[in-house]
Write a protein that holds these residues in place. Structure first.
Motif, PDB file in Angstrom:
ATOM      1  N   UNK A 326      -0.524   2.822  -5.392  1.00 38.24           N
ATOM      2  CA  UNK A 326      -0.395   1.865  -4.705  1.00 38.24           C
ATOM      3  C   UNK A 326       0.849   1.234  -3.938  1.00 38.24           C
ATOM      4  N   UNK A 327       2.161   1.704  -4.096  1.00 42.94           N
ATOM      5  CA  UNK A 327       3.113   1.930  -3.480  1.00 42.94           C
ATOM      6  C   UNK A 327       3.097   2.459  -2.201  1.00 42.94           C
ATOM      7  N   UNK A 328       2.413   4.331  -2.355  1.00 40.88           N
ATOM      8  CA  UNK A 328       2.336   4.988  -1.772  1.00 40.88           C
ATOM      9  C   UNK A 328       0.720   4.556  -0.457  1.00 40.88           C
ATOM     10  N   UNK A 329      -0.215   3.950  -1.458  1.00 43.64           N
ATOM     11  CA  UNK A 329      -0.993   3.482  -0.039  1.00 43.64           C
ATOM     12  C   UNK A 329      -0.337   2.210   0.388  1.00 43.64           C
ATOM     13  N   UNK A 330      -0.062   1.448   0.114  1.00 43.72           N
ATOM     14  CA  UNK A 330       0.401   0.183   0.862  1.00 43.72           C
ATOM     15  C   UNK A 330       1.335   1.430   2.261  1.00 43.72           C
ATOM     16  N   UNK A 331       2.320   1.438   1.695  1.00 49.77           N
ATOM     17  CA  UNK A 331       3.581   1.982   2.761  1.00 49.77           C
ATOM     18  C   UNK A 331       2.637   2.132   3.256  1.00 49.77           C
ATOM     19  N   UNK A 332       1.695   3.522   3.442  1.00 48.79           N
ATOM     20  CA  UNK A 332       0.976   3.984   4.333  1.00 48.79           C
ATOM     21  C   UNK A 332       0.145   3.198   5.635  1.00 48.79           C
ATOM     22  N   UNK A 333      -0.206   2.542   4.845  1.00 43.21           N
ATOM     23  CA  UNK A 333      -1.976   1.765   5.400  1.00 43.21           C
ATOM     24  C   UNK A 333      -0.725   0.204   5.618  1.00 43.21           C
ATOM     25  N   UNK A 334      -0.220  -0.326   5.665  1.00 42.70           N
ATOM     26  CA  UNK A 334       0.555  -1.146   6.368  1.00 42.70           C
ATOM     27  C   UNK A 334       1.316  -0.590   7.963  1.00 42.70           C
ATOM     28  N   UNK A 335       1.655   0.816   7.627  1.00 39.24           N
ATOM     29  CA  UNK A 335       3.215   0.089   8.896  1.00 39.24           C
ATOM     30  C   UNK A 335       2.661   1.111   9.583  1.00 39.24           C
ATOM     31  N   UNK A 336       1.577   1.254   9.444  1.00 37.31           N
ATOM     32  CA  UNK A 336       0.733   1.885  10.816  1.00 37.31           C
ATOM     33  C   UNK A 336      -0.003   0.730  12.112  1.00 37.31           C
ATOM     34  N   UNK A 337      -0.439  -0.710  11.642  1.00 40.58           N
ATOM     35  CA  UNK A 337      -1.131  -1.613  12.076  1.00 40.58           C
ATOM     36  C   UNK A 337      -0.364  -2.714  12.240  1.00 40.58           C
ATOM     37  N   UNK A 338       0.929  -2.611  11.066  1.00 34.88           N
ATOM     38  CA  UNK A 338       2.016  -4.069  11.479  1.00 34.88           C
ATOM     39  C   UNK A 338       3.725  -3.557  10.953  1.00 34.88           C
ATOM     40  N   UNK A 339       3.833  -4.562  10.802  1.00 38.42           N
ATOM     41  CA  UNK A 339       5.341  -4.809   9.635  1.00 38.42           C
ATOM     42  C   UNK A 339       5.446  -4.934   8.718  1.00 38.42           C
ATOM     43  N   UNK A 340       5.953  -3.873   7.696  1.00 32.44           N
ATOM     44  CA  UNK A 340       6.128  -4.425   6.254  1.00 32.44           C
ATOM     45  C   UNK A 340       7.414  -5.404   6.473  1.00 32.44           C
ATOM     46  N   UNK A 341       7.490  -6.617   6.076  1.00 29.23           N
ATOM     47  CA  UNK A 341       8.640  -7.400   5.958  1.00 29.23           C
ATOM     48  C   UNK A 341       9.134  -7.541   4.485  1.00 29.23           C
ATOM     49  N   UNK A 342       8.695  -7.748   3.114  1.00 31.09           N
ATOM     50  CA  UNK A 342       9.027  -7.252   2.260  1.00 31.09           C
ATOM     51  C   UNK A 342       7.693  -7.451   1.218  1.00 31.09           C
ATOM     52  N   UNK A 343       8.099  -6.130   0.043  1.00 31.98           N
ATOM     53  CA  UNK A 343       7.261  -6.072  -0.564  1.00 31.98           C
ATOM     54  C   UNK A 343       7.738  -6.335  -2.513  1.00 31.98           C
ATOM     55  N   UNK A 344       6.514  -6.308  -3.165  1.00 32.09           N
ATOM     56  CA  UNK A 344       7.404  -6.943  -4.060  1.00 32.09           C
ATOM     57  C   UNK A 344       6.235  -7.133  -5.381  1.00 32.09           C
ATOM     58  N   UNK A 345       6.172  -6.613  -6.726  1.00 33.38           N
ATOM     59  CA  UNK A 345       6.033  -5.022  -7.979  1.00 33.38           C
ATOM     60  C   UNK A 345       5.996  -6.879  -9.388  1.00 33.38           C
ATOM     61  N   UNK A 346       5.036  -6.187  -9.429  1.00 34.02           N
ATOM     62  CA  UNK A 346       4.819  -7.486 -10.748  1.00 34.02           C
ATOM     63  C   UNK A 346       4.925  -6.590 -12.145  1.00 34.02           C
ATOM     64  N   UNK A 347       5.291  -6.853 -13.474  1.00 32.65           N
ATOM     65  CA  UNK A 347       3.676  -6.585 -14.185  1.00 32.65           C
ATOM     66  C   UNK A 347       3.456  -8.012 -15.398  1.00 32.65           C
ATOM     67  N   UNK A 348       2.837  -7.780 -16.154  1.00 34.74           N
ATOM     68  CA  UNK A 348       2.301  -9.081 -16.372  1.00 34.74           C
ATOM     69  C   UNK A 348       1.504  -8.457 -17.831  1.00 34.74           C
TER      70      UNK A 348
END
Length: 389
Positions: A326-348
């Motif tokens: 998921x980290x690889x998918x998000x950083x690859x997909x969203x950086x093309x059309x937008x600016x990533x401002x912050x990420x957060x990951x949680x485990x419940x």
């Protein structure tokens, strides 16, 4: 232009038509000739918009999101989160399971409480599972030509070169909360005649087709009622003033609000989006994973930074694999059309307990899951048919 309204019966557009003379006895009331509608253009013409340097591809309605420029400073690399030496696995007591079951049954009008009171719990199994969630908070920008009624706003087109879409400052967003801001791009505003009413400020009334009057609904246009009695509603004219335009034959243009002129400008839309994906570890209890989306769990791990590093060292290897994917998918997909401002990951940790109980010599099952102690069962043994009287 509006030269054909009602056979050209009024020269100055917007002036009420002269009234009709009462019909003579025994003759039909005078009727206005039919008038076709003259709808305005459905969209502004392409020539209405100037060619702005740096915004050559801007169209009405927007043309998709604009890729952000390359960062001027090196992008900080993600670092691994803090180590978690102890991953605690809580379990619920028999009393907690019974209380949750009782509350569930009491919420069902057709369920008898007998299995709760008299049933005997013979086994409780924990099938605790994990939910990994990755959130990527992004900012995207898009532009489109827009317009509004001209009320004396500044006209600044071509005064100087307009700033680029990613150069305009926007308000500071709240991380991980969706939001939107619209703003005029400086030095793109110009004044143009309204395309909808051709700069007249008014448009022909559709209800009366610009005539200012309609057939009298009382006498149906005859001018008389019950033989030779003149219709009092229309005074024998056979027609009455249109109630929509108050007899004027025209209505104020809604596009320019009667101002005749429009301020035309490029509108920048800044959109903040919290993009979220979940992964839930499959468990063999028999409870569907879809049930778990309705509950919360105990947060075991949280890591928030500009770019997160996939979680490491977690006891369940499928969580580690899901985090990497998921980290690889998000950083690859969203950086093309937008600016990533912050990420957060949680485990419940989502507690799931399978409770087996007996009632009247038979065995039944229910599940207690989530921090809310939600209950699910497919085979409750004491239900009745309800009817509303």
């Amino acid at each position: 232009h509006f030269s054909n309204f009602s056979g050209g019966q009024y020269k100055n557009y917007g002036i009420a038509n002269p009234g009709y003379m009462p019909a003579a006895a025994g003759t039909a009331a005078m009727l206005a000739p039919p008038v076709g509608e003259h709808p305005g253009p459905s969209a502004p013409p392409a020539g209405m918009f100037d060619n702005m340097p740096g915004y050559e591809g801007t169209v009405v309605g927007g043309g998709g999101f604009l890729p952000p420029p390359m960062p001027a400073q090196p992008v900080p690399q993600p670092s691994p989160g803090p180590e978690q030496p102890h991953w605690s696995i809580p379990s619920i007591s028999e009393d907690t399971a019974r209380d949750a079951f009782s509350l569930y049954v009491s919420s069902k009008c057709c369920y008898s409480s007998a299995p709760v009171k008299d049933g005997v719990i013979i086994n409780m199994e924990s099938f605790n599972t994990y939910r990994y969630r990755l959130e990527t908070f992004t900012e995207s920008r898009s532009t489109e030509w827009s317009h509004e009624p001209y009320n004396g706003q500044p006209v600044d087109a071509y005064v100087q070169h307009p700033p680029g879409p990613w150069d305009l400052p926007a308000r500071a967003p709240t991380f991980f909360v969706d939001g939107e801001q619209k703003m005029k791009v400086p030095y793109t505003s110009s004044m143009k005649p309204c395309h909808d009413c051709v700069g007249m400020g008014r448009k022909p009334c559709k209800d009366c087709a610009g005539s200012g009057n309609k057939v009298c609904w009382v006498c149906n246009g005859s001018g008389f009622r019950h033989g030779h009695d003149r219709c009092h509603h229309c005074s024998g004219r056979g027609r009455e003033n249109c109630s929509q335009c108050h007899g004027q034959g025209s209505k104020q243009c809604t596009t320019c609000q009667g101002k005749q002129q429009l301020l035309v400008f490029i509108c920048l839309t800044v959109k903040w989006t919290n993009n979220s994906d979940n992964y839930v570890v499959e468990q063999s209890s028999g409870l569907q994973v879809s049930n778990l989306s309705q509950v919360s769990g105990k947060e075991l791990f949280r890591d928030s930074q500009y770019l997160v590093y996939p979680v490491m060292g977690f006891p369940d290897p499928t969580i580690v694999q899901a985090a990497q994917r998921l980290v690889g998918d998000h950083q690859g997909k969203f950086s093309r059309t937008s600016r990533i401002l912050q990420q957060r990951q949680t485990i419940e940790l989502i507690p799931v307990t399978k409770v087996t109980y007996t009632w009247k010599g038979k065995t039944y099952i229910y599940f207690v899951y989530g921090n809310e102690y939600k209950v699910h069962t497919d085979d409750y043994p004491a239900t009745c048919c309800c009817s509303v009287m």
